[in-house]
Structures are given as structure tokens and as C-alpha cells.
Write an enzyme that holds these catalytic residues in place. Sequence first.
Site, PDB file in Angstrom:
ATOM      1  N   LYS A 179     -28.440  -2.397  -4.462  1.00 46.48           N
ATOM      2  CA  LYS A 179     -27.155  -1.674  -4.577  1.00 46.48           C
ATOM      3  C   LYS A 179     -26.291  -2.022  -3.370  1.00 46.48           C
ATOM      4  CE  LYS A 179     -25.079   1.841  -3.400  1.00 46.48           C
ATOM      5  NZ  LYS A 179     -23.669   1.512  -3.058  1.00 46.48           N
ATOM      6  N   GLY A 232     -27.758   1.371   6.690  1.00 47.15           N
ATOM      7  CA  GLY A 232     -26.515   2.140   6.631  1.00 47.15           C
ATOM      8  C   GLY A 232     -26.494   3.171   7.737  1.00 47.15           C
ATOM      9  N   SER A 233     -25.772   4.242   7.496  1.00 51.76           N
ATOM     10  CA  SER A 233     -25.592   5.241   8.545  1.00 51.76           C
ATOM     11  C   SER A 233     -26.840   6.104   8.720  1.00 51.76           C
ATOM     12  CB  SER A 233     -24.412   6.145   8.173  1.00 51.76           C
ATOM     13  OG  SER A 233     -24.711   6.826   6.968  1.00 51.76           O
ATOM     14  N   THR A 234     -26.955   6.685   9.889  1.00 47.14           N
ATOM     15  CA  THR A 234     -28.078   7.583  10.158  1.00 47.14           C
ATOM     16  C   THR A 234     -27.997   8.814   9.248  1.00 47.14           C
ATOM     17  OG1 THR A 234     -28.347   6.780  12.402  1.00 47.14           O
ATOM     18  CG2 THR A 234     -29.120   9.021  11.976  1.00 47.14           C
ATOM     19  N   ARG A 235     -26.776   9.266   8.993  1.00 47.11           N
ATOM     20  CA  ARG A 235     -26.608  10.448   8.125  1.00 47.11           C
ATOM     21  C   ARG A 235     -27.238  10.205   6.748  1.00 47.11           C
ATOM     22  NH1 ARG A 235     -23.333  11.948   4.117  1.00 47.11           N
ATOM     23  NH2 ARG A 235     -22.126  10.025   4.205  1.00 47.11           N
ATOM     24  N   GLY A 237     -29.264   7.691   5.967  1.00 49.27           N
ATOM     25  CA  GLY A 237     -30.659   7.284   6.144  1.00 49.27           C
ATOM     26  C   GLY A 237     -31.613   8.479   6.118  1.00 49.27           C
ATOM     27  N   GLU A 255     -32.700   1.092   8.333  1.00 50.19           N
ATOM     28  CA  GLU A 255     -32.062   0.432   9.491  1.00 50.19           C
ATOM     29  C   GLU A 255     -30.717   1.125   9.672  1.00 50.19           C
ATOM     30  OE1 GLU A 255     -33.450  -1.862  11.292  1.00 50.19           O
ATOM     31  OE2 GLU A 255     -35.162  -2.281  10.010  1.00 50.19           O
ATOM     32  N   CYS A 290     -23.724  -2.826  13.773  1.00 46.19           N
ATOM     33  CA  CYS A 290     -24.622  -1.733  14.175  1.00 46.19           C
ATOM     34  C   CYS A 290     -25.068  -1.920  15.623  1.00 46.19           C
ATOM     35  CB  CYS A 290     -25.829  -1.694  13.256  1.00 46.19           C
ATOM     36  SG  CYS A 290     -26.662  -3.280  13.158  1.00 46.19           S
ATOM     37  N   GLU A 389     -21.223   6.854  17.091  1.00 50.78           N
ATOM     38  CA  GLU A 389     -20.940   5.497  16.635  1.00 50.78           C
ATOM     39  C   GLU A 389     -19.538   5.465  16.009  1.00 50.78           C
ATOM     40  OE1 GLU A 389     -23.011   4.004  13.139  1.00 50.78           O
ATOM     41  OE2 GLU A 389     -23.431   2.163  14.237  1.00 50.78           O
TER      42      GLU A 389
END
Length: 489
Positions: A179, A232-235, A237, A255, A290, A389
Amino acid sequence: MVNQQFDGRAWINGERVDARDRATFDCISPVDGRLLTTVARCQQADVDAAVAAARAAFEDRRWSGMAPAARKRVLIKFADQLLVHADELALMETLDMGKPIRYARAVDVNSAANCIRWYGEAVDKIYDEIAPTASTALALITREPMGVIGVIVPWNYPMIMAAWKIAPALAAGNSVVLKPSEKSPLTALRLAELALEAGLPPGVLNVVPGYGVEAGSPLALHMDVDCIAFTGSTRVGKQIHVMAGQSNLKRAWTELGGKSPNIVFADCPDLDKAVEAAVGSIFFNQGESCNAPSRLYVEAGIQDRFLEKALALAPRYAPANPLDSATVMGAIVDRTQMDTVLRYVDTGKAEGASLLYGGEQALTQTGGFYVQPTIFAGVTSGMAIAREEIFGPVLSVLSFTDAADVVRQANQSVYGLQAAVWTRDINKAHGVARALRAGTVHVNQYDEDDITVPFGGYKQSGVGRDKSLHAFDKYTETKTTWIRIDSPV
Ligand code: NAD
């Protein structure tokens, strides 16, 4: 006008298909803000179809059952296909996400092709193990493909991020449902076509473009997906790990974000080189990396000299038309991201940091989304622009007094993706590198790198590593086969 040159339909079971309900979304080019094409808006039913195709391909062993040397030949041909179509892919990437075409061609296409080739070449050179048991047994430790791998990637390096995951996953014999980001879906779809042309059997690689909640979540929650590999983002993830746990406990690899500290000591061996790297690396890819060194720590005694040199270099990174081969900084991926970056600039000013350069939207007459290279000095650890970030061309410059002080400040982050230290003192270099909580520490350079080394983070920068032979750990199960030997002799 919709550009019919770019096919935005999904790719399922070796064919271009519309979303089941024929829904589409608009793909806007950040270069000029115009409609590039429309793209299939995949949802649950499309993800189900893609997973079913991937599962069927895995179960009948059309790919997983091929000898590693045969898979190698297909993957090498796949890599060659990227190079044959390099100009087309680079143009697509630039129009879709705004990076300068010179880098789309020289970095993105080449790195993706190199990655696919490297895993293809590796796969028939890896041996399994025999355990050191007593002679009454033979214990085999073998790696087996996991099955169906779901891959979700971001928009900043669409081809490279996809290649880092699909190349080892495919090399190991898995099937994949990919995706891509809704902000940059086009090259992933084209890669899948090129893979088929290279001999990858239908159904082994499927691509379902769409929004995160509509296409990404069904993949992460799917009961017939064995592993979800996310960048992608930590949120998001964190949600991926929850979704894996809520469904079938699929393996989940993430990641995620970064706020990488770049530490320059007064005894830095080459100040000009350090300045070039600090400025060049934060503005590369419009700061949408990143691992961008977004926190720059300069030892107090050399700060003025350093900033003077950095300010002299900044104009070089003025954004310009990404399609011009001389351009080094292009467009921000979309209006939302540009607004986020500009909001952080306002936050930095409000927090009391001094804006030394940039900070404004640029090239507004183009209709595209551009931000000037931006440098803040006088930043302190508590400020949002030092902690969060930004994912844009914004450099925050902080100060420190000694090694202990800077290590404490640098590690004061929820992230731990990368870091750098510049010093001519080998003891200081090693000592600080060891003390930094980061997946990669650079010494006296920032962005030298290749496919042979792992890439990933400590702390909330994610779980697992892309690149290198370590990536195979993510896409293989380890099996023990214990064979009893009743020896007649
Ligand atoms: P994002 O998390 O918003 O989206 C990433 C992907 O996840 C997209 O394909 C998106 O559609 C999908 N997604 C969003 N919500 C989802 C949900 N609820 N369920 C499933 N999928 C969902 O990130 P982004 O803005 O596309 O990318 C920027 C981020 O990626 C930054 O934080 C950056 O640091 C990180 N990144 C990390 C690495 C790394 O290797 N560590 C590399 C590149 C980018």
C-alpha cells in the site's frame, strides 16, 4: 487535466483493476498544484482481493517454490527494468511528490534498482544451519518464507521505501501486498508492472493505493496477512502494532520518525565539510527525510563561525522548478505538509528561537508548494522545534559545552534513528558514538551509506531494521527440524 499517461488503477493478480466500487481519489502534483491523474481508492474489498491473490500465489508455490537461483534471475531482471525505465520513473516521482528530477533519477531510481538487485544476488548465497547436537540427532535450522507480507510505505522516497521491503520479502519467497502513500502512489504501481514483465508470476506482488484508514488499516488488521512491514510516522506506527495484536498477531515491523542530532565539536577535522553536510543533509529532499539531521549541536566556541558559513550556503538551496535539472530543492509533497512546516516556523519564532534564514513560503505564483530553506539559532532542548519531527527544510541549531552535556541533550528525545559526531579525537568519537542512543551514528560525515548496513531506530523510531542481510529476519520464520539418528554403526 487528467494525464492519461499515468495509470492510477490498482494492481491485483497481475492486472490493472479499478477499485471494486470504482471510487478514485485525485493525485495532485506539488510542482504546480494541478491534477496529475486519478487513482483507485482501494478499500476493504480491494485489500481482500489482493490478499487472496497473494495467498493463492504463495500456496501454489509458483514463486515460493522456485529455487533461490531462479528467484534471483527474476529479481535481477526486475532491477534492470527499473534502469531501462529510469527516465519515466524519475519523471513520475518528481511530478507526484515534488523532489528534484536530478535526484529522482540519480538517487531514487538507482537506489531502488540497486536494492532489488542486491537482495536478488544475495538469496542464493545464504546457507541454513545445522545445530551442534549430539551425534544421535541431526537438527536443521532453516529459514522459511512467512507467507503474505503487507507493506505500507510513506511518500518521501516512494520507490526506495518500497524496495527496501519488497526486495527482501520477495527474495525470501513471500508474496506481497503493497500500500503506497496516497500522496505518491504512482511509481509503486509502475514497479509492479515492471516486475511482471521481468518474470515475477501474477499475484506475487499486488499494489492497493488508497488512504491509510481505508486501505492501510484493512491490511494491518487482515487475518490472512502474516506480517506487516510499515514505514511512516511514529503516531501511525504505534497503531500498526495495536492492529497486529488485535488481529492475528502478525509480525509487525515499523520504521518510524526521527529528530537526528548532528554534533559538531570545536576540534572538528574540517569545518567546511561539516557545514556542507549539516546544511546539505537537512535540505536534501526538502527536509522530508526520516534521518535528516534536524537538530544541529555546535560547540559554543565555534558557533558564530559555523553559522556564518551555514548562512553563506543557504541560498544555494532556494527552491526551484523540480523539473529543471539544476534544481537542488523542490516542492513539499502537498499543501497540508507545507502548512505543517510553516506552522512550525511560527512556533519556533513564538518560542523565542531566532530565525536566521528563510521561513517563508516560496514560488507561490507556480501554484505548487514550496518553502524556503530555514535556519533557526538559539534553539533550546525544550522547544517544539527541537523535540518534534517537522519533516521539512528547517534546521534547529543548539549549543553545548562538552561531551557529557551534548550526549545528555542528544539522547533527550523520543526518537533514536540516526546521529552524527564530528571530531578529530578518536576517543571522543568512539565514546560519544557508543553513548548515543541511535540506530546509526555517523562520524565525520553525514549521509554516506549503502545497502550493506542495517537502517532503523532505537526507541520510538521503530522496531526492526531495513537493508542488509538483517532484513531477511523480518520476512522469514525460523524452523527447527530435529531428526533422530539411530546409528547402526
Ligand atoms: P504516515 O504515518 O502518515 O503514513 C505512512 C503510511 O501509512 C501511508 O501509506 C499512509 O497512508 C499509511 N497510514 C496512515 N494512517 C494509517 C492507518 N490508520 N492504518 C494503516 N496505514 C495508515 O507517514 P507519512 O507522512 O507518509 O511519512 C512521513 C513519516 O515517515 C515521517 O515520520 C518519517 O520520519 C517516516 N519515515 C521513516 C523512515 C524510516 O526508515 N525510519 C523512512 C521514511 C519515512
